[in-house]
Design a protein around this motif. Sequence first.
Motif, PDB file in Angstrom:
ATOM      1  N   VAL A   1     -37.224  45.613 -48.249  1.00 13.21           N
ATOM      2  CA  VAL A   1     -36.929  45.987 -49.639  1.00 13.21           C
ATOM      3  C   VAL A   1     -38.237  45.932 -50.426  1.00 13.21           C
ATOM      4  O   VAL A   1     -38.998  44.960 -50.309  1.00 13.21           O
TER       5      VAL A   1
ATOM      6  N   GLY B   1     -27.142  40.644 -54.202  1.00 14.72           N
ATOM      7  CA  GLY B   1     -26.677  41.764 -53.383  1.00 14.72           C
ATOM      8  C   GLY B   1     -27.737  42.202 -52.390  1.00 14.72           C
ATOM      9  O   GLY B   1     -27.458  42.387 -51.197  1.00 14.72           O
ATOM     10  N   VAL B   2     -28.961  42.338 -52.864  1.00 13.41           N
ATOM     11  CA  VAL B   2     -30.038  42.798 -51.994  1.00 13.41           C
ATOM     12  C   VAL B   2     -30.360  41.729 -50.951  1.00 13.41           C
ATOM     13  O   VAL B   2     -30.558  42.018 -49.766  1.00 13.41           O
TER      14      VAL B   2
ATOM     15  N   ALA C   1     -28.014  41.822 -48.010  1.00 12.47           N
ATOM     16  CA  ALA C   1     -28.335  42.861 -47.024  1.00 12.47           C
ATOM     17  C   ALA C   1     -29.513  42.426 -46.159  1.00 12.47           C
ATOM     18  O   ALA C   1     -29.535  42.645 -44.946  1.00 12.47           O
TER      19      ALA C   1
ATOM     20  N   TRP D   1     -36.403  50.285 -48.133  1.00 12.00           N
ATOM     21  CA  TRP D   1     -35.608  50.661 -49.321  1.00 12.00           C
ATOM     22  C   TRP D   1     -36.429  50.305 -50.570  1.00 12.00           C
ATOM     23  O   TRP D   1     -36.634  49.136 -50.879  1.00 12.00           O
TER      24      TRP D   1
ATOM     25  N   HIS E   1     -37.187  50.442 -54.680  1.00  8.64           N
ATOM     26  CA  HIS E   1     -36.397  50.443 -55.902  1.00  8.64           C
ATOM     27  C   HIS E   1     -37.214  50.821 -57.139  1.00  8.64           C
ATOM     28  O   HIS E   1     -38.226  50.197 -57.438  1.00  8.64           O
TER      29      HIS E   1
ATOM     30  N   TYR F   1     -24.826  56.593 -55.888  1.00 15.50           N
ATOM     31  CA  TYR F   1     -24.426  55.248 -55.457  1.00 15.50           C
ATOM     32  C   TYR F   1     -24.342  54.410 -56.726  1.00 15.50           C
ATOM     33  O   TYR F   1     -25.372  54.012 -57.280  1.00 15.50           O
TER      34      TYR F   1
ATOM     35  N   ILE G   1     -24.086  51.393 -58.876  1.00 11.54           N
ATOM     36  CA  ILE G   1     -24.279  49.955 -58.669  1.00 11.54           C
ATOM     37  C   ILE G   1     -23.134  49.190 -59.320  1.00 11.54           C
ATOM     38  O   ILE G   1     -22.630  49.584 -60.375  1.00 11.54           O
TER      39      ILE G   1
ATOM     40  N   TRP H   1     -21.950  49.502 -52.971  1.00 15.94           N
ATOM     41  CA  TRP H   1     -23.186  50.201 -53.382  1.00 15.94           C
ATOM     42  C   TRP H   1     -24.284  50.034 -52.313  1.00 15.94           C
ATOM     43  O   TRP H   1     -24.865  50.998 -51.831  1.00 15.94           O
ATOM     44  N   ARG H   2     -24.511  48.793 -51.967  1.00 17.51           N
ATOM     45  CA  ARG H   2     -25.597  48.452 -51.030  1.00 17.51           C
ATOM     46  C   ARG H   2     -25.310  49.033 -49.648  1.00 17.51           C
ATOM     47  O   ARG H   2     -26.152  49.693 -49.051  1.00 17.51           O
ATOM     48  N   ASP H   3     -24.081  48.822 -49.154  1.00 13.81           N
ATOM     49  CA  ASP H   3     -23.781  49.228 -47.776  1.00 13.81           C
ATOM     50  C   ASP H   3     -23.750  50.740 -47.633  1.00 13.81           C
ATOM     51  O   ASP H   3     -24.175  51.277 -46.611  1.00 13.81           O
TER      52      ASP H   3
END
Length: 481
Positions: free
Chosen positions: A6, A27-28, A31, A131, A133, A227, A229, A447-449
Amino acid sequence: MGRLIVVSNRVATPTETKGSAGGLAVGVFGALKDTGGVWFGWSGDVVSETVANAGPTLETDGTVTFATTGLTRKDYDQYYRGFSNATLWPVFHYRNDLARYEREEYAGYRRVNAWLAHKLIKLLEPDDIIWVHDYHLIPFAEALRAEGIRNRIGFFLHIPFPSPQILLNIPPHEELVKSLCCYDLIGFQTENDELAFHDYLRRHARGTVSGDGHAEAFGRELRTGVYRIGVFPDDIAEQSKRYESRQHVLDLKQSLEGRKLIMSVDRLDYSKGLVERFRAFEALLERSPEWRGNVTLVQIAPPTRSDVTTYQDIRQQLEYEAGRINGKYSGLDYTPIRYLNQQYDRWKLMSLFRESQVGFVTPLHDGMNLVAKEYVAAQNPDDPGVLVLSMFAGAAAELEGALIVNPHDSIGMCEALQRALAMPLDERKRRHEIDMQALRKNDLGVWRDSFLRDLRSVPLAAPGSDGSAEKKKQDRRDAAS
Ligand code: ADQ
């Protein structure tokens, strides 16, 4: 499955990732824990050139490595304070009037992106997925590609993507969009943002876009998607209930002496529509004398980016408006607006949301606005408050139970406040249930998945390939024959 990398402008500390019930950081981090990986970005510190060039500093928590680096003063001024927050942020929020453009800052923005990308390369493995951001890092993938990196790279834009007519105001708009096209997948908060990007590709980049989100422009193939959030609504509900009898809530309740409470929480930013909100509240007191002395607006707004001039201006303007309105309507035992420039712990905010009858969230433009979602999730389902929400927050497309307003229409907002304050319990419960269902259906995990699933399914450029659209097509033809 390869690791997840990330990349974001700021990296949450290991403690921050654990401290809250629904923050993006959690959340991040979730993952990252699933696959192991690295969270890479700026530490938030301004440091000497020697220290900046020495990093990154590594800190591990289980299978996750937090890799951070400081920025020099010049890099901070040009990349962060300059092009990111004085050019991209205002323009992407439709505030060209507040934007400035300086060539040196743009050059610094690209230089820092390339420098950060170079630092990350040392930490990369061939099957990692990356990923990236937000708007600070638009040229990041291009810089990685220039150094020969062929991993899958996705980008999520947390803020709106402006319509082309607005974007054209940034002189190097074409170079920026070309850089974006070096990502394999670009995620947007809403359909409007994705459409605006497609519109630019078609009309200003001779690109093509197909119905399923495949796009081709500047000689590259990429995918785009929406997506939205979210939050983890049940965690927030549980947290707000758990803390509802804490001292800070009791103190607030006592000080209100039975008055109704309207709550607003934002970073102090001109995109959040705070001046317009104060004026709508003023209109309520003006037009509905029965509410004078009987309703209080609590606005929590900690200053951010306070070294950017436009942020100093909005702060002054708000202090003036709050003072003016309070001067007009205060009594010896009543202050209509309580305006607090403080950061509050998440659990405190959630329990304050639960205590209020109205959540007043009226940005002029906002990618999503998580406060709106948190407000709904924090309510007591047996006696919920009402969300009054701007039509220009991404969240408005999902929260059908909210009263949707135009933040430029102070009388319209005033009427929505009147309606919210007087709304019968049955209707409040119905609206709250509709919104809770929407929040559960599309929580932070979804959102994340879904973003990561789509990124993992992007075809990988063949070894030795330059990743161009032409080469990818040839690879597919070869594979089919
Ligand atoms: P922000 O502009 O920061 O985020 P928002 O989504 O409303 O806007 O808030 C982010 C978080 O900060 C929320 O969890 C909120 O609780 C917290 N927060 C806000 N004010 C606070 C305060 N006074 N004290 C403590 N915490 C506070 C950007 C985009 C948004 C997008 C998010 C996520 O601008 O449009 O929704 O990223 O993608």
